[in-house]
Design a protein around this motif. Structure first.
Motif, PDB file in Angstrom:
ATOM      1  N   ALA A 129      57.023   9.395 -34.197  1.00  0.00           N
ATOM      2  CA  ALA A 129      55.957  10.236 -33.644  1.00  0.00           C
ATOM      3  C   ALA A 129      54.773  10.327 -34.603  1.00  0.00           C
ATOM      4  O   ALA A 129      53.651  10.579 -34.180  1.00  0.00           O
ATOM      5  N   ILE A 130      55.013  10.123 -35.886  1.00  0.00           N
ATOM      6  CA  ILE A 130      53.963  10.100 -36.907  1.00  0.00           C
ATOM      7  C   ILE A 130      54.030   8.752 -37.607  1.00  0.00           C
ATOM      8  O   ILE A 130      55.077   8.360 -38.100  1.00  0.00           O
ATOM      9  N   LYS A 131      52.885   8.049 -37.624  1.00  0.00           N
ATOM     10  CA  LYS A 131      52.843   6.723 -38.238  1.00  0.00           C
ATOM     11  C   LYS A 131      51.787   6.593 -39.325  1.00  0.00           C
ATOM     12  O   LYS A 131      51.817   5.663 -40.112  1.00  0.00           O
ATOM     13  N   LEU A 132      50.831   7.528 -39.333  1.00  0.00           N
ATOM     14  CA  LEU A 132      49.721   7.461 -40.284  1.00  0.00           C
ATOM     15  C   LEU A 132      49.492   8.824 -40.926  1.00  0.00           C
ATOM     16  O   LEU A 132      49.827   9.854 -40.337  1.00  0.00           O
ATOM     17  N   ALA A 133      48.909   8.806 -42.109  1.00  0.00           N
ATOM     18  CA  ALA A 133      48.557  10.050 -42.804  1.00  0.00           C
ATOM     19  C   ALA A 133      47.089  10.000 -43.171  1.00  0.00           C
ATOM     20  O   ALA A 133      46.528   8.925 -43.395  1.00  0.00           O
ATOM     21  N   GLY A 134      46.459  11.168 -43.233  1.00  0.00           N
ATOM     22  CA  GLY A 134      45.050  11.235 -43.580  1.00  0.00           C
ATOM     23  C   GLY A 134      44.789  12.218 -44.697  1.00  0.00           C
ATOM     24  O   GLY A 134      45.623  13.071 -45.009  1.00  0.00           O
ATOM     25  N   TYR A 135      43.614  12.084 -45.282  1.00  0.00           N
ATOM     26  CA  TYR A 135      43.160  12.949 -46.363  1.00  0.00           C
ATOM     27  C   TYR A 135      42.018  13.793 -45.818  1.00  0.00           C
ATOM     28  O   TYR A 135      40.931  13.275 -45.529  1.00  0.00           O
ATOM     29  N   LYS A 136      42.259  15.097 -45.670  1.00  0.00           N
ATOM     30  CA  LYS A 136      41.286  16.007 -45.054  1.00  0.00           C
ATOM     31  C   LYS A 136      39.926  15.984 -45.738  1.00  0.00           C
ATOM     32  O   LYS A 136      38.892  15.960 -45.078  1.00  0.00           O
ATOM     33  N   GLU A 156      48.729  19.932 -49.140  1.00  0.00           N
ATOM     34  CA  GLU A 156      47.827  20.785 -48.358  1.00  0.00           C
ATOM     35  C   GLU A 156      46.566  20.048 -47.899  1.00  0.00           C
ATOM     36  O   GLU A 156      45.847  20.525 -47.031  1.00  0.00           O
ATOM     37  N   ASN A 157      46.306  18.864 -48.459  1.00  0.00           N
ATOM     38  CA  ASN A 157      45.141  18.071 -48.067  1.00  0.00           C
ATOM     39  C   ASN A 157      45.499  16.940 -47.105  1.00  0.00           C
ATOM     40  O   ASN A 157      44.650  16.140 -46.747  1.00  0.00           O
ATOM     41  N   ARG A 158      46.761  16.875 -46.694  1.00  0.00           N
ATOM     42  CA  ARG A 158      47.217  15.797 -45.825  1.00  0.00           C
ATOM     43  C   ARG A 158      47.261  16.241 -44.374  1.00  0.00           C
ATOM     44  O   ARG A 158      47.564  17.378 -44.061  1.00  0.00           O
ATOM     45  N   VAL A 159      46.949  15.295 -43.498  1.00  0.00           N
ATOM     46  CA  VAL A 159      47.115  15.463 -42.058  1.00  0.00           C
ATOM     47  C   VAL A 159      47.856  14.223 -41.565  1.00  0.00           C
ATOM     48  O   VAL A 159      47.860  13.195 -42.250  1.00  0.00           O
ATOM     49  N   PHE A 160      48.457  14.316 -40.404  1.00  0.00           N
ATOM     50  CA  PHE A 160      49.265  13.212 -39.905  1.00  0.00           C
ATOM     51  C   PHE A 160      48.858  12.851 -38.485  1.00  0.00           C
ATOM     52  O   PHE A 160      48.468  13.717 -37.702  1.00  0.00           O
ATOM     53  N   PHE A 161      48.959  11.561 -38.167  1.00  0.00           N
ATOM     54  CA  PHE A 161      48.550  11.047 -36.864  1.00  0.00           C
ATOM     55  C   PHE A 161      49.626  10.153 -36.283  1.00  0.00           C
ATOM     56  O   PHE A 161      50.344   9.464 -37.015  1.00  0.00           O
ATOM     57  N   LYS A 162      49.664  10.112 -34.951  1.00  0.00           N
ATOM     58  CA  LYS A 162      50.641   9.246 -34.290  1.00  0.00           C
ATOM     59  C   LYS A 162      50.158   7.801 -34.231  1.00  0.00           C
ATOM     60  O   LYS A 162      50.954   6.880 -34.211  1.00  0.00           O
ATOM     61  N   ASP A 163      48.827   7.593 -34.202  1.00  0.00           N
ATOM     62  CA  ASP A 163      48.302   6.235 -34.123  1.00  0.00           C
ATOM     63  C   ASP A 163      46.833   6.192 -34.568  1.00  0.00           C
ATOM     64  O   ASP A 163      46.220   7.224 -34.840  1.00  0.00           O
ATOM     65  N   THR A 164      46.298   4.985 -34.610  1.00  0.00           N
ATOM     66  CA  THR A 164      44.919   4.771 -35.031  1.00  0.00           C
ATOM     67  C   THR A 164      43.941   5.472 -34.096  1.00  0.00           C
ATOM     68  O   THR A 164      42.948   6.057 -34.546  1.00  0.00           O
ATOM     69  N   LYS A 165      44.209   5.419 -32.800  1.00  0.00           N
ATOM     70  CA  LYS A 165      43.322   6.048 -31.821  1.00  0.00           C
ATOM     71  C   LYS A 165      43.164   7.548 -32.109  1.00  0.00           C
ATOM     72  O   LYS A 165      42.060   8.084 -32.058  1.00  0.00           O
ATOM     73  N   GLU A 166      44.270   8.203 -32.424  1.00  0.00           N
ATOM     74  CA  GLU A 166      44.216   9.629 -32.737  1.00  0.00           C
ATOM     75  C   GLU A 166      43.436   9.884 -34.023  1.00  0.00           C
ATOM     76  O   GLU A 166      42.625  10.810 -34.099  1.00  0.00           O
ATOM     77  N   ALA A 167      43.660   9.051 -35.045  1.00  0.00           N
ATOM     78  CA  ALA A 167      42.962   9.222 -36.328  1.00  0.00           C
ATOM     79  C   ALA A 167      41.455   9.025 -36.167  1.00  0.00           C
ATOM     80  O   ALA A 167      40.657   9.853 -36.616  1.00  0.00           O
ATOM     81  N   ILE A 168      41.058   7.943 -35.505  1.00  0.00           N
ATOM     82  CA  ILE A 168      39.633   7.659 -35.278  1.00  0.00           C
ATOM     83  C   ILE A 168      39.023   8.760 -34.410  1.00  0.00           C
ATOM     84  O   ILE A 168      37.924   9.248 -34.684  1.00  0.00           O
TER      85      ILE A 168
END
Length: 87
Positions: A26-33, A52-64
């Motif tokens: 369900a989570i494949k990517l992580a981001g830096y807030k 605390e600076n991390r966010v998580f995404f299911k896919d590239t579409k969600e991250a973009i």
């Protein structure tokens, strides 16, 4: 619109829920807030972030869609496409 997943109140609850979501795919990517960058969960740059600076995404579409750009370190092809304005 993207839904946000509630991970729990305590650190232990959050770790358990996050681990479960990663294992299930369900989570494949992580981001830096702070910088608005996303990348692979295995990225060495991403692993140095404070939790605390991390966010998580299911896919590239969600991250973009959330306003994040690809990491130049672990996603060099996607980064070049983004840089060229093709993402």
């Amino acid at each position: 619109m993207y839904r946000h997943i509630t991970l729990g109140e305590t650190t232990q609850e959050r770790k358990r829920k996050l681990g479960s979501l990663i294992r299930s795919g369900a989570i494949k990517l992580a981001g830096y807030k702070k910088a608005g960058i996303y990348g692979l969960l295995s990225c060495s740059s991403g692993k140095r972030m404070k939790i605390e600076n991390r966010v998580f995404f299911k896919d590239t579409k969600e991250a973009i869609g959330s306003g994040y750009r690809p990491c130049g370190h672990c996603l060099p092809k996607e980064y070049k496409l983004w840089k060229a304005g093709l993402y």
